[in-house]
Write an enzyme that holds these catalytic residues in place. Structure first.
Site, mmCIF file in Angstrom:
data_model
loop_
_atom_site.group_PDB
_atom_site.id
_atom_site.type_symbol
_atom_site.label_atom_id
_atom_site.label_comp_id
_atom_site.label_asym_id
_atom_site.label_seq_id
_atom_site.Cartn_x
_atom_site.Cartn_y
_atom_site.Cartn_z
ATOM 1 N N VAL A 1 0.720 -1.266 -0.174
ATOM 2 C CA VAL A 1 0.146 -0.025 0.031
ATOM 3 C C VAL A 1 0.802 1.221 0.056
ATOM 4 O O VAL A 1 0.657 2.426 -0.757
ATOM 5 C CB VAL A 1 -1.143 -0.255 1.281
ATOM 6 N N VAL B 1 -11.392 -0.378 5.597
ATOM 7 C CA VAL B 1 -12.464 -1.036 5.335
ATOM 8 C C VAL B 1 -12.699 -1.095 3.922
ATOM 9 O O VAL B 1 -13.220 -0.041 3.484
ATOM 10 C CB VAL B 1 -13.681 -0.592 6.107
ATOM 11 N N GLU C 1 -3.491 -10.685 3.798
ATOM 12 C CA GLU C 1 -2.859 -10.218 4.935
ATOM 13 C C GLU C 1 -1.474 -10.762 5.176
ATOM 14 O O GLU C 1 -1.423 -11.945 4.277
ATOM 15 C CB GLU C 1 -3.903 -10.503 6.222
ATOM 16 N N LYS D 1 -12.907 -4.854 10.262
ATOM 17 C CA LYS D 1 -13.598 -4.226 9.310
ATOM 18 C C LYS D 1 -14.987 -3.854 9.772
ATOM 19 O O LYS D 1 -15.667 -2.798 9.545
ATOM 20 C CB LYS D 1 -13.711 -4.609 7.814
HETATM 21 N N1 HSE Z 1 -6.516 -8.818 3.007
HETATM 22 C C1 HSE Z 1 -7.437 -7.889 3.013
HETATM 23 C C2 HSE Z 1 -8.533 -8.530 2.069
HETATM 24 C C3 HSE Z 1 -6.931 -6.734 2.349
HETATM 25 O O1 HSE Z 1 -8.609 -9.516 1.319
HETATM 26 O O2 HSE Z 1 -9.787 -7.833 2.071
HETATM 27 C C4 HSE Z 1 -7.867 -5.527 2.306
HETATM 28 O O3 HSE Z 1 -8.283 -5.107 3.457
#
Ligand code: HSE
Length: 379
Positions: free
Chosen positions: A11, A115, A173, A188
Site C-alpha cells: 500500500v 475497510v 494479509e 472491518k
Molecule cells: N486482506 C484484505 C482483504 C486486504 O483480502 O480484503 C484488504 O483489507
C-alpha cells in the site's frame, strides 16, 4: 501538503505512486525497516526524524500491525500531525484511544482504506449517518476470502493454490489466516459498526466462523441446491446493543452478493428511511487501497478531516433476536444438532431456524471434536 509514509510495502508504494506527479501532495519522508532504492533519498529508519519534522503535515501509517504503529500514530497526533491509516487492526483495537486523542488534539484521523480497500464505504456511511439512522450493515468485506470462494464455485480447485494466487496478487494479509478465519472481516465490521451505531464494540467478543474448512464437495452441494456461499459480516441494531457476527452464508442465485467476483467487496447499509444502499468495488489490492489513503489526504487538504463520528459509546453485543437455518457438515455425531436437524443434504444437514449466537458458540466448541466441521447460515 507534506506526507510522511510509515511503511513502504504494497500500500505504501502505491500511495507514493499516486502522489508522485501531484502538485498538492508530496511524500517527503518514508519510514522503512530496510533500504528501499525507490525512495532512498527520503528514507529514514528513525521515526523521530518524522515526528520532530515541523514540515510534515500528515503521517500516513501503512506499516500494519499493532506495535509500534499505535505508538507512532499516537506520537504523531500529539505532535499536531494529521493521521491517515489503512490499518484496520490498529483502529479496531484502539478505537476509543485513537478517536479521543484525535479529538483532543484537533487533528484528523481517517482510515477509509481500512475497510473495503478502494471503496469509499466509510465516508459514505459517515455521510448517511448525518441524516438517517442505520438499522443494519454488512456484506462481503474481505477480498481474499471472496477470491477463494469465487474460484471454488467456478471449478474444483486446491484451497492452498488459490490462496497463494491471492497472496501473489497482494490481496491477502501478511498472515492470511486472518482472511480465512474471519479476523480481518471482523476488524472491518467493528470499525463500520462503531461508526454506524456510534458504538464501541468489543472485537474479540464478536462470534465468527471462517472458510478454512469448506470443501469442494460442500460447494457442489450448494450449487446443486441453487445456492452460492460467501463469507459475510453482519451488524444490526438490537434491543440491548448491536447484533454482530461473521459467518459463511448461502445466498440464492439472484442475491447481489452471489454475483460478486474475485477480490471485489459488496458492502451495504440499510437506513430507516434511505433503505438499502450498497457499495461495490475492489476490496483489496495495491492501487485501489492506496487511492483511499490518498483521498483521505485530499480530504485533509480541503480542511474537512475529522473522524467519521464524534460519539463512541461502549455497547453490548445482543444476538437474542437473530435466527435462521444452517447447513452443517460434521463427522461427529451430536445430540444438539440432531434435535435441530430439519433436512439432510448430500454432504451435510440443514437445521430449522436456530439462534445465530447459539449456533456460532456451538460450532466454535464443536471444532475441538471435529476440526473439519463447516457451517453456513442460510439467508
Ligand atoms: N486482506 C484484505 C482483504 C486486504 O483480502 O480484503 C484488504 O483489507
Amino acid at each position: 501538503m507534506n506526507i510522511a509514509l510509515l511503511g513502504f510495502g504494497v500500500v505504501g508504494s502505491g500511495v507514493y505512486e499516486w502522489c508522485r506527479d501531484r502538485a498538492d501532495l508530496h511524500v517527503t519522508r518514508v519510514l522503512v525497516r530496510s533500504a528501499k532504492p525507490a525512495v532512498a533519498d527520503i528514507s529514514t529508519m528513525d521515526f523521530t526524524d518524522i515526528v520532530s519534522d515541523p514540515t510534515i503535515d500528515i503521517v500516513a501509517e501503512v506499516m500494519g500491525g499493532l506495535h509500534p504503529a499505535y505508538e507512532y500514530v499516537s506520537a504523531a497526533m500529539k505532535a499536531g500531525k494529521h493521521v491517515v491509516t489503512a490499518n484496520k487492526a490498529l483502529i479496531a483495537a484502539y478505537y476509543t484511544e485513537l478517536t479521543s486523542l484525535a479529538r483532543e488534539q484537533g487533528v484528523a484521523l481517517l482510515c477509509t482504506a481500512a475497510v473495503g480497500g478502494g471503496i469509499p464505504w466509510l465516508v459514505n456511511l459517515a455521510r448517511v449517518r448525518k441524516l438517517d439512522a442505520i438499522e443494519r450493515i454488512g456484506g462481503i468485506m474481505n477480498g481474499t476470502s471472496n477470491f477463494i470462494m469465487d474460484a471454488m464455485h467456478a471449478a474444483p480447485v486446491s484451497f492452498d493454490a488459490i490462496l497463494k494466487e491471492a497472496q501473489d496478487l497482494g490481496y491477502a494479509e501478511a498472515d492470511p489466516s486472518a482472511d480465512i478465519d474471519g479476523d480481518d472481516i471482523r476488524r472491518k465490521l467493528v470499525i463500520s459498526a462503531n461508526i454506524a451505531f456510534d458504538a464501541v464494540l468489543d472485537e474479540e467478543s464478536i462470534p465468527m466462523f471462517g472458510i478454512r474448512t469448506v470443501t469442494d464437495s460442500d460447494i457442489a452441494t450448494f450449487k446443486a441446491k441453487g445456492f452460492t456461499c460467501k463469507l459475510l459480516a453482519t451488524a444490526a441494531a438490537a434491543e440491548n446493543g448491536v447484533c454482530a457476527y461473521i459467518e459463511p452464508t448461502l445466498l440464492s442465485a439472484d442475491a447481489l452478493e452471489s454475483a460478486v467476483p474475485r477480490n471485489f467487496n459488496l458492502i451495504t447499509y440499510e437506513g430507516v428511511n434511505m433503505g438499502r444502499q450498497s457499495y461495490y468495488g475492489q476490496g483489496a489490492g495495491q492501487m485501489p487501497t492506496a487511492a483511499n489513503v490518498v483521498q483521505d489526504c485530499l480530504t485533509i487538504l480541503r480542511g474537512e478531516g475529522c473522524f467519521y463520528t464524534d460519539k463512541a459509546t461502549p455497547m453490548a453485543l445482543d444476538g437474542k433476536d437473530e435466527s435462521h437455518p444452517y447447513y452443517v457438515r460434521t463427522a461427529a455425531s451430536d445430540k444438539w444438532l440432531e434435535a435441530h436437524t430439519a433436512e439432510t443434504w448430500a454432504t451435510g444437514v440443514v437445521t430449522g431456524a436456530v439462534n445465530t449466537y447459539e449456533m456460532l458458540a456451538w460450532a466454535k466448541a464443536k471444532l475441538a471434536d471435529d476440526p473439519t466441521l463447516f457451517i453456513a447460515g442460510i439467508a
